[in-house]
Design a protein around this motif. Structure first.
Motif, short mmCIF file in Angstrom:
data_model
loop_
_atom_site.label_atom_id
_atom_site.label_comp_id
_atom_site.label_asym_id
_atom_site.label_seq_id
_atom_site.Cartn_x
_atom_site.Cartn_y
_atom_site.Cartn_z
N MET A 1 -5.23 -11.45 6.26
CA MET A 1 -4.12 -10.37 6.53
C MET A 1 -2.97 -9.24 6.97
O MET A 1 -2.75 -8.76 7.90
CB MET A 1 -2.91 -11.62 5.99
CG MET A 1 -2.93 -13.14 6.72
SD MET A 1 -1.50 -14.27 6.02
CE MET A 1 -1.39 -15.92 6.29
N LEU A 2 -4.39 -8.75 5.70
CA LEU A 2 -3.67 -7.51 5.75
C LEU A 2 -4.86 -6.72 6.52
O LEU A 2 -4.02 -5.32 7.28
CB LEU A 2 -4.85 -6.67 4.42
CG LEU A 2 -4.29 -5.32 3.90
CD1 LEU A 2 -2.96 -4.49 4.03
CD2 LEU A 2 -5.27 -4.81 2.35
N ASP A 3 -5.72 -7.00 7.11
CA ASP A 3 -6.47 -6.80 8.28
C ASP A 3 -5.48 -6.61 9.89
O ASP A 3 -5.85 -5.61 10.32
CB ASP A 3 -7.93 -7.65 8.47
CG ASP A 3 -9.04 -7.27 7.33
OD1 ASP A 3 -7.85 -6.63 6.03
OD2 ASP A 3 -10.10 -7.95 7.44
N SER B 1 2.74 -3.29 -3.53
CA SER B 1 2.27 -3.28 -2.25
C SER B 1 2.74 -4.27 -0.85
O SER B 1 3.45 -4.93 -1.23
CB SER B 1 1.00 -2.96 -2.35
OG SER B 1 -0.54 -4.28 -2.07
N ILE B 2 2.14 -4.50 0.05
CA ILE B 2 2.39 -5.57 1.16
C ILE B 2 1.62 -6.49 0.34
O ILE B 2 2.11 -7.44 0.93
CB ILE B 2 2.41 -5.46 2.41
CG1 ILE B 2 0.96 -4.62 2.90
CG2 ILE B 2 3.26 -4.20 3.21
CD1 ILE B 2 0.86 -4.42 3.87
N GLY C 1 -1.13 -1.23 1.63
CA GLY C 1 -1.79 -2.06 1.42
C GLY C 1 -2.71 -1.72 0.57
O GLY C 1 -4.11 -3.00 0.66
N ARG C 2 -2.36 -1.59 -1.16
CA ARG C 2 -3.11 -1.22 -1.61
C ARG C 2 -3.13 -2.08 -2.52
O ARG C 2 -2.20 -3.35 -2.73
CB ARG C 2 -2.37 0.00 -3.58
CG ARG C 2 -2.34 0.98 -2.65
CD ARG C 2 -1.84 2.29 -3.47
NE ARG C 2 -0.20 1.63 -3.67
CZ ARG C 2 0.35 2.61 -4.08
NH1 ARG C 2 0.35 3.18 -5.31
NH2 ARG C 2 2.24 2.33 -3.79
N ALA C 3 -4.33 -2.94 -3.34
CA ALA C 3 -5.17 -3.64 -3.83
C ALA C 3 -3.84 -4.01 -5.52
O ALA C 3 -4.09 -2.95 -5.88
CB ALA C 3 -6.19 -3.96 -3.85
N PRO C 4 -3.21 -4.86 -5.65
CA PRO C 4 -2.43 -5.33 -6.29
C PRO C 4 -3.78 -4.63 -8.00
O PRO C 4 -5.19 -5.39 -7.84
CB PRO C 4 -2.26 -5.95 -6.51
CG PRO C 4 -3.02 -7.20 -5.84
CD PRO C 4 -3.00 -6.54 -4.88
N ASP C 5 -3.66 -3.88 -8.99
CA ASP C 5 -3.97 -4.21 -10.28
C ASP C 5 -4.53 -4.97 -11.15
O ASP C 5 -5.69 -5.20 -11.34
CB ASP C 5 -3.44 -2.68 -10.62
CG ASP C 5 -3.70 -1.34 -10.42
OD1 ASP C 5 -4.58 -1.49 -9.86
OD2 ASP C 5 -2.48 -0.75 -10.62
N LEU D 1 4.63 10.24 -5.42
CA LEU D 1 5.46 10.01 -6.09
C LEU D 1 6.43 9.10 -5.51
O LEU D 1 7.39 8.76 -6.47
CB LEU D 1 6.25 11.30 -6.02
CG LEU D 1 5.95 12.07 -6.13
CD1 LEU D 1 6.12 13.56 -4.99
CD2 LEU D 1 6.03 13.07 -7.36
N ILE D 2 6.59 8.08 -4.97
CA ILE D 2 7.14 6.89 -4.55
C ILE D 2 6.58 5.55 -5.47
O ILE D 2 4.91 5.02 -4.38
CB ILE D 2 7.57 6.29 -3.33
CG1 ILE D 2 8.66 7.97 -2.36
CG2 ILE D 2 8.29 5.53 -2.68
CD1 ILE D 2 8.52 8.07 -1.49
N PRO D 3 6.20 4.80 -5.36
CA PRO D 3 6.24 3.45 -6.39
C PRO D 3 6.17 2.97 -5.71
O PRO D 3 5.28 1.90 -6.12
CB PRO D 3 6.37 3.27 -7.80
CG PRO D 3 8.12 3.64 -8.18
CD PRO D 3 7.92 4.75 -6.42
N THR D 4 6.88 2.69 -4.97
CA THR D 4 6.95 0.81 -3.78
C THR D 4 6.63 0.79 -2.95
O THR D 4 6.88 2.41 -2.26
CB THR D 4 8.26 0.42 -3.98
OG1 THR D 4 9.15 1.30 -3.60
CG2 THR D 4 8.75 0.36 -5.73
N TRP D 5 6.22 0.25 -2.06
CA TRP D 5 5.73 -0.03 -0.65
C TRP D 5 6.71 0.28 0.53
O TRP D 5 6.62 1.02 1.65
CB TRP D 5 4.54 -1.54 -0.55
CG TRP D 5 5.79 -2.35 0.00
CD1 TRP D 5 5.87 -3.06 -0.77
CD2 TRP D 5 6.42 -2.65 1.64
NE1 TRP D 5 7.00 -4.49 -0.27
CE2 TRP D 5 6.61 -3.97 0.92
CE3 TRP D 5 6.62 -2.30 2.57
CZ2 TRP D 5 7.00 -4.41 2.27
CZ3 TRP D 5 6.73 -2.63 3.64
CH2 TRP D 5 8.14 -3.86 3.25
N GLN D 6 8.15 -0.15 -0.22
CA GLN D 6 9.49 -0.46 0.66
C GLN D 6 9.39 1.49 0.47
O GLN D 6 10.08 2.12 2.13
CB GLN D 6 10.06 -0.78 0.85
CG GLN D 6 10.15 -1.98 0.47
CD GLN D 6 9.80 -2.85 -1.49
OE1 GLN D 6 9.25 -2.44 -1.77
NE2 GLN D 6 9.90 -4.53 -0.99
#
Length: 529
Positions: free
Chosen positions: A148-150, A134-135, A43-47, A257-262
């Motif tokens: 909704m992240l909460d 992130s999601i 759930g990282r906030a988008p830059d 190491l993995i750039p995507t949340w999936q």
């Protein structure tokens, strides 16, 4: 007929066999803690993101704009006209169509300055520089949808709560290892579905189920490990927590190491399929088999344990007795009927709730305070490692009650000081916050041990399950408390954590000391502690 504990002493209370099973099952702690704390990276906030103007996507395709050019045409005019506007949650109330020019799409609005153009809330979606990071960017969990992240973390903890009751009951009825293996299968399958969820509703449903099965893996592996060792090896319950901490330490490396949340979601879910191989190396708990009147199977397993440990079990053993049968239908009233039990139960429920809420709150706080998320998360996990060692060193010398109380008090003071330290001395702020994290980790791990030592044998499993359910309730509340209060003032959650921990530190001083005392067998034993 010998009792189970007598046979276990002859077969070896913590020999080669138990060490192997302990090491294998402890790996579950790594995957469970990764699931537990994964929201920080999922759930990282988008830059960088902005509100999309209707028709902008089609015009951007026709004009061949880059993302930076689209940003310049949508957000910059808005900021020039209204310095307080960010462009993230509101936009200029205009519509772009094919007649808009590629060089200056706002030219059609004539001499209107951008400051005089009306603003509108974002209803047509957002543009993200990294749409699958992130999601939050995947499901538009920004602006009015940020709560909704909460909800996603609360749903995971609700799954933990459901797993504690449903799979805890199933493990008592159908067997520890069967439920462990089914839970591992469930975590893996649900984790894959979560990673490829077409919408947020499907994501939440299978996140709940993954939480439920995840709690099943952690709970049953903990029970199996503690049931196959001797009564003098209670410390195994503390040592297994080290593997939970290892998962916290490894998680930021995976996320880096993995750039995507999936990808992160798959990395923490797929290893659960490997645990299915334990079917061939981890036996059913012989203690459980005895409670189900399966003495022959239990004796066969005990002979295997003795053989692996280099011991020899007497061939004259034809049956094992279990000295303490559990009551058939324990209820909450049994836990509050007598004065000492009532006091112990209420204090332990509050301690579980407080420890979980503060621990999870401090973990998730790392995702909103800025700085290097990966490094900060790694350091905060690494400082948890000394917690288990400090407990091992102190509880048999000092006792349980004093470390339990002091860890809560130190956590309270650390949270309070961190809240008021200035931002321009980050090293000191980080150091004090780290001390708070270490202290609440100690409190969290001690409550596991103390809870089992303060209940009689006839109510122990039920009592620990009921009290620890408050842990999941704390986890459900933590994200809402953290993110909503942080929106008012970033350090406000720390003030709340400080108050809760201080009250807990004082309350646990009212609990009896259990150092060097045999586990209570009856309610009368508890009343005499």
């Amino acid at each position: 007929m010998p009792s189970f504990d007598e046979v276990l002493k002859e077969a070896g209370e913590f020999g080669r066999f138990q060490k192997r099973v302990f090491f294998l099952l402890s790996q579950t702690g790594i995957t469970f803690s990764s699931l537990f704390a994964s929201v920080v990276f999922l759930g990282r906030a988008p830059d960088n993101f902005w509100c999309r103007i209707p028709g902008a996507a089609e015009l951007s395709d026709r004009c061949g704009w880059t993302l930076e050019e689209e940003l310049n045409f949508t957000v910059l005019p808005l900021r020039l006209g209204n310095e307080s506007a960010s462009g993230e949650c509101e936009r200029l109330d205009v519509t772009w169509d094919a007649s808009a020019g590629c060089a200056s799409p706002l030219a059609r609005y004539g001499n209107h300055s951008t400051g005089s153009l009306p603003l509108a809330p974002c209803r047509d979606g957002w543009v993200y520089e990294q749409p699958h990071a992130s999601i939050v960017s995947e499901y538009d969990l920004v602006c009015g949808n940020a709560w909704m992240l909460d909800l996603s973390q609360a749903i995971l903890n609700l799954g933990f709560l459901a797993g504690a009751f449903i799979l805890g009951y199933a493990a008592d009825r159908y067997g520890r290892i069967l439920i462990y293996l089914l839970s591992c299968l469930g975590v893996g399958i649900c984790g894959i579905i979560v990673a490829f969820s077409p919408n947020f509703t499907v994501f939440l449903i299978f996140r709940f189920l993954q939480g439920m099965f995840g709690k099943g893996t952690w709970m049953t592996c903990y029970v199996i490990v503690t049931e196959i060792v001797g009564s003098d090896q209670r410390i195994v319950g503390i040592v297994i927590q080290i593997f939970f901490t290892l998962g916290i330490i490894i998680l930021p490396g995976i996320a880096y190491l993995i750039p995507t949340w999936q990808g992160i979601q798959l990395a923490i879910s797929l290893p659960n399929f490997l645990f299915l191989l334990y079917y061939w190396v981890v036996p059913e708990s012989p203690r459980w088999l005895l409670t189900r009147k399966k003495g022959e199977k239990a004796l066969k397993i005990m002979r295997d344990i003795a053989k692996h440990n280099g011991k020899f079990l007497s061939p004259h053993y034809s049956e094992i007795t279990i000295s303490n049968e559990e009551v058939s239908n324990p209820s909450f009233l049994d836990l509050v009927r007598t004065p000492q039990m009532r006091r112990n139960t209420l204090i332990l429920m509050y301690a579980w709730f407080t420890s979980a809420l503060i621990y999870q709150g401090l973990v998730m706080r790392l995702g909103i305070i800025g700085g290097n998320l990966y490094l900060d998360f790694f350091i905060s996990g690494a400082v948890e490692l000394p917690a288990a060692f400090l407990i091992i060193v102190t509880i048999d010398r000092v006792g349980r009650r004093l470390p339990f109380a002091m860890s809560n008090i130190v956590a309270s003071v650390a949270c309070l000081i961190t809240a008021f330290l200035p931002e321009d001395i980050p090293w000191l702020k980080t150091t004090v916050a780290t001390l708070g994290r270490l202290s609440i980790t100690i409190a969290f791990e001690v409550v596991y041990l103390v809870n089992s030592e303060l209940y009689p044998t006839t109510l122990r499993n039920f009592g620990v399950s009921l009290c620890s359910s408050l842990c999941d309730l704390g986890g459900i509340i933590a994200p809402f408390l953290l993110f909503r209060l942080a929106a008012i003032w970033l350090e406000l959650p720390l003030i709340i954590f400080s108050i809760l921990a201080a009250v807990c530190g004082l309350l646990v001083l009212l609990l009896p000391e259990t150092k060097g005392i045999s586990l209570p067998e009856t309610l009368e034993d508890v009343e005499q502690l």
